[in-house]
Design a protein around this motif. Sequence first.
Motif, mmCIF file in Angstrom:
data_model
loop_
_atom_site.group_PDB
_atom_site.id
_atom_site.type_symbol
_atom_site.label_atom_id
_atom_site.label_comp_id
_atom_site.label_asym_id
_atom_site.label_seq_id
_atom_site.Cartn_x
_atom_site.Cartn_y
_atom_site.Cartn_z
ATOM 1 N N ASP A 175 1.060 -1.052 -0.026
ATOM 2 C CA ASP A 175 -0.563 -0.705 0.102
ATOM 3 C C ASP A 175 0.572 1.639 -0.178
ATOM 4 N N HIS A 176 0.369 2.522 0.080
ATOM 5 C CA HIS A 176 1.053 3.607 -0.246
ATOM 6 C C HIS A 176 1.811 4.400 0.720
ATOM 7 N N PRO B 105 -5.215 0.945 5.093
ATOM 8 C CA PRO B 105 -6.052 1.187 4.218
ATOM 9 C C PRO B 105 -7.885 0.548 3.491
ATOM 10 N N GLU C 130 -9.411 -0.618 1.580
ATOM 11 C CA GLU C 130 -9.312 -1.011 0.593
ATOM 12 C C GLU C 130 -8.499 -2.836 0.663
ATOM 13 N N TRP C 131 -7.514 -2.737 1.587
ATOM 14 C CA TRP C 131 -6.527 -3.856 1.888
ATOM 15 C C TRP C 131 -7.581 -4.166 2.929
ATOM 16 N N GLU D 70 -5.891 -7.838 -6.162
ATOM 17 C CA GLU D 70 -5.548 -6.638 -5.652
ATOM 18 C C GLU D 70 -7.105 -5.687 -5.393
ATOM 19 N N GLU E 44 -6.874 -3.066 -5.835
ATOM 20 C CA GLU E 44 -7.377 -1.622 -7.186
ATOM 21 C C GLU E 44 -7.997 -1.918 -8.105
#
Length: 132
Positions: free
Chosen positions: A32-33, A65, A67-68, A79, A81
């Motif tokens: 992740d970011h 996050p 989404e994860w 994934e 995304e």
Amino acid sequence: MSILGKIFTWWNGATIGTAIYNARHGTRVGEDHQGNVYFREPGKRDRAERRWVIYNGANDASRVPPEWHGWLHGTFDDEPESYLPPARIWEKEPTGNLTGTAGAYRPAGALEKGGHRARATGDYEAWTPGDA
């Protein structure tokens, strides 16, 4: 971090044992970011697939996050995304748990804000055991 710190502490990232387990059993899925790395281990006939995260820094679940988080809990297989719509301009970045930090919410009257609260307005009557 020293080698002893890596062997014996789990709260500052992955231990040596976790790194060895990742190398032998885990397949890296993504990152992740924030730099957290996500892994999976395919299921065997007697158990389901396992998914886990190795944090980049302090081990705090609020740093995952949204989404994860969905991926970790099996909401979708690929994934995140590929499943998420594009971010909207009004959406804010998710933040971690701020409890215990300088950014934590402190209401009026909190000791960190001087400890002074508004006086009671007279609608409060203290209970005493003899009044019952």
